[in-house]
Design a protein around this motif. Structure first.
Motif, PDB file in Angstrom:
ATOM      1  N   SER A  29      -3.754  -0.736 -10.262  1.00  0.00           N
ATOM      2  CA  SER A  29      -2.567  -1.283 -10.925  1.00  0.00           C
ATOM      3  C   SER A  29      -1.755  -0.168 -11.569  1.00  0.00           C
ATOM      4  CB  SER A  29      -2.992  -2.321 -11.981  1.00  0.00           C
ATOM      5  OG  SER A  29      -3.639  -3.414 -11.379  1.00  0.00           O
ATOM      6  N   THR A  30      -2.440   0.788 -12.170  1.00  0.00           N
ATOM      7  CA  THR A  30      -1.757   1.927 -12.777  1.00  0.00           C
ATOM      8  C   THR A  30      -1.053   2.760 -11.708  1.00  0.00           C
ATOM      9  OG1 THR A  30      -3.398   1.999 -14.548  1.00  0.00           O
ATOM     10  CG2 THR A  30      -2.088   3.986 -14.185  1.00  0.00           C
ATOM     11  N   ARG A  31      -1.676   2.890 -10.567  1.00  0.00           N
ATOM     12  CA  ARG A  31      -1.059   3.634  -9.455  1.00  0.00           C
ATOM     13  C   ARG A  31       0.192   2.913  -8.952  1.00  0.00           C
ATOM     14  NH1 ARG A  31      -4.107   5.183  -3.713  1.00  0.00           N
ATOM     15  NH2 ARG A  31      -2.352   6.381  -2.801  1.00  0.00           N
ATOM     16  N   ALA A  32       0.153   1.580  -8.911  1.00  0.00           N
ATOM     17  CA  ALA A  32       1.330   0.817  -8.486  1.00  0.00           C
ATOM     18  C   ALA A  32       2.479   0.977  -9.477  1.00  0.00           C
ATOM     19  CB  ALA A  32       0.965  -0.652  -8.318  1.00  0.00           C
ATOM     20  N   VAL A  33       2.154   0.976 -10.769  1.00  0.00           N
ATOM     21  CA  VAL A  33       3.178   1.148 -11.797  1.00  0.00           C
ATOM     22  C   VAL A  33       3.824   2.529 -11.692  1.00  0.00           C
ATOM     23  CG1 VAL A  33       3.514   1.339 -14.310  1.00  0.00           C
ATOM     24  CG2 VAL A  33       2.191  -0.565 -13.364  1.00  0.00           C
ATOM     25  N   ALA A  34       3.105   3.502 -11.176  1.00  0.00           N
ATOM     26  CA  ALA A  34       3.628   4.863 -11.048  1.00  0.00           C
ATOM     27  C   ALA A  34       4.568   5.025  -9.856  1.00  0.00           C
ATOM     28  CB  ALA A  34       2.474   5.853 -10.933  1.00  0.00           C
ATOM     29  N   LEU A  35       4.726   4.006  -9.008  1.00  0.00           N
ATOM     30  CA  LEU A  35       5.650   4.095  -7.876  1.00  0.00           C
ATOM     31  C   LEU A  35       7.086   4.236  -8.382  1.00  0.00           C
ATOM     32  CD1 LEU A  35       4.219   1.289  -5.539  1.00  0.00           C
ATOM     33  CD2 LEU A  35       4.108   3.773  -5.132  1.00  0.00           C
ATOM     34  N   PRO A  36       7.936   4.970  -7.633  1.00  0.00           N
ATOM     35  CA  PRO A  36       9.335   5.052  -8.045  1.00  0.00           C
ATOM     36  C   PRO A  36       9.993   3.678  -7.972  1.00  0.00           C
ATOM     37  CG  PRO A  36       9.029   6.025  -5.870  1.00  0.00           C
ATOM     38  CD  PRO A  36       7.662   5.749  -6.404  1.00  0.00           C
ATOM     39  N   GLY A  37      10.678   3.319  -9.005  1.00  0.00           N
ATOM     40  CA  GLY A  37      11.204   1.959  -9.109  1.00  0.00           C
ATOM     41  C   GLY A  37      12.673   1.851  -8.780  1.00  0.00           C
TER      42      GLY A  37
END
Length: 379
Positions: free
Chosen positions: A173-181
């Motif tokens: 989940s933390t890795r997903a949050v780190a995706l460029p938004g």
């Protein structure tokens, strides 16, 4: 001969005997004889005396009842005897200190039916959403980035990327949050530490939705607290309210599984009516072609977006790359594409490489709310 009359004997003198008379006084030590009537009278008189004594003693008690008074014309704060027939005087005002120190009195109990009548507003069959400035989905929406200039030969189109099933697997989940938004992040309501996790996602520029578990066709487990078709309407409402209370700052919900539940018009209508009442939106994950989402959203004037592409039903790298290419194709053809993926390592790796290439291809990544069309009957 004249009859001889004998005169009465003279009154007795000392030492002279005469006729006996009843004594006018009783001698000391003489017995007293009372009839029943006299005895009853003595008892009654004794009782009366006792009652009079109790009354006198009661009036001598120091706590005498206060006499009601009414204001007189003699001056402010003066009181006098209340005239007969006058209305009762209002209670005297207490000082602020007395109000502050006195314990709060419990509110009078209200019967459940009366309480429901007093507090619940009548429900309409099709509550209208609040698509205007005050709608919750607008207040919590992430600002959409400016449309990037398209590359030569590429369509100018928008892509929405949704990552489902967040919150349970903390590292991914933390890795997903780190995706460029901006990425739209969908959080399972039964995950732990949702307040902290969603706050971090929001700070990273991502939009939030609640990923509500719903009953699928088959034996797959949607997780605890899922909405199922065998539940009563009140239990569905209660579970939905629990899900919506798991964190805040979201713009709406989407369904986790739910191929059976979203095909049930009666049960899904409970959910969408509540979303409409709260000014939220619904992302239909379209886990079944029989979904009733679009027609119910029109009935309840609810903002709705439908999924176009699932990225990782097949979790092989080649299959995920093929689905990303399909997202680009749909976006070029329709101007918008909505893709849903999950926090799998293969998906996250593919997205980390693919997202930075979008601008050069003429695409722009936008949050979910950027593609909400005005609902039928709304503005």
């Amino acid at each position: 001969m004249p009859r001889r009359v004998t005169p009465p004997p003279p009154l007795g003198r000392p030492g002279q005997k005469g006729p006996k008379r009843a004594p006018t006084r009783r001698r000391k030590g003489a017995r007293i004889s009372l009839t029943r009537t006299q005895l009853a009278g003595v008892i009654g008189l004794t009782a009366i005396v006792a009652l009079l004594g109790a009354y006198v003693l009661g009036n001598r008690h120091p706590h005498k009842p206060a006499v009601a008074t009414v204001p007189t014309q003699s001056g402010p704060g003066k009181t006098g005897p209340r005239p007969p027939g006058a209305p009762p005087a209002p209670p005297p005002e207490q000082h602020a200190e007395q109000h502050a120190e006195a314990p709060a009195m419990p509110a009078p109990a209200v019967p459940p039916k009366a309480e429901a009548l007093r507090t619940e507003a009548p429900r309409t069959e099709a509550p209208k959403a609040e698509p205007g400035k005050g709608a919750a989905w607008r207040r919590n929406a992430v600002p959409s980035p400016q449309m990037a200039a398209p590359a030569p030969g590429a369509a100018h189109a928008r892509i929405v990327l949704v990552i489902d099933d967040l919150g349970v697997d903390r590292p991914r989940s933390t890795r997903a949050v780190a995706l460029p938004g901006p990425v739209t992040t969908a959080w399972l309501p039964y995950a732990h530490d949702l307040a902290d996790q969603t706050r971090a996602a929001r700070a990273a520029g991502h939009e939030l939705i609640v990923h509500v578990p719903m009953e699928p066709v088959g034996k797959a487990d949607p997780g605890p607290g899922a909405l199922t078709v065998n539940l009563g309407d009140e239990e569905i409402q209660r579970r939905l309210e629990t899900d919506l209370a798991s964190f805040d700052g979201y713009v709406g919900i989407n369904n986790h599984m739910g191929s059976r539940f979203t095909a049930d018009e009666g049960k899904l209508s409970i959910v969408l009516a509540e979303l409409s009442r709260r000014g939220l939106m619904f992302l239909d994950s379209r886990t079944t072609p029989d979904t009733k989402g679009p027609e119910l959203a029109a009935r309840y004037h609810l903002p709705l977006v439908s999924r176009d592409v699932f990225l990782d039903d097949d979790q092989s790298p080649k299959a995920v790359q093929a689905m990303l290419a399909k997202v680009e194709e749909v976006a070029r053809r329709h101007g918008t594409a909505v893709a849903i993926g999950h926090p799998h390592d293969v998906t996250l790796t593919a997205l980390e490489h693919w997202l930075p290439t979008l601008a050069a291809k003429g695409f722009v990544l936008v949050p979910l709310t950027a593609v909400i069309a005005p609902p039928p009957g709304g503005t």
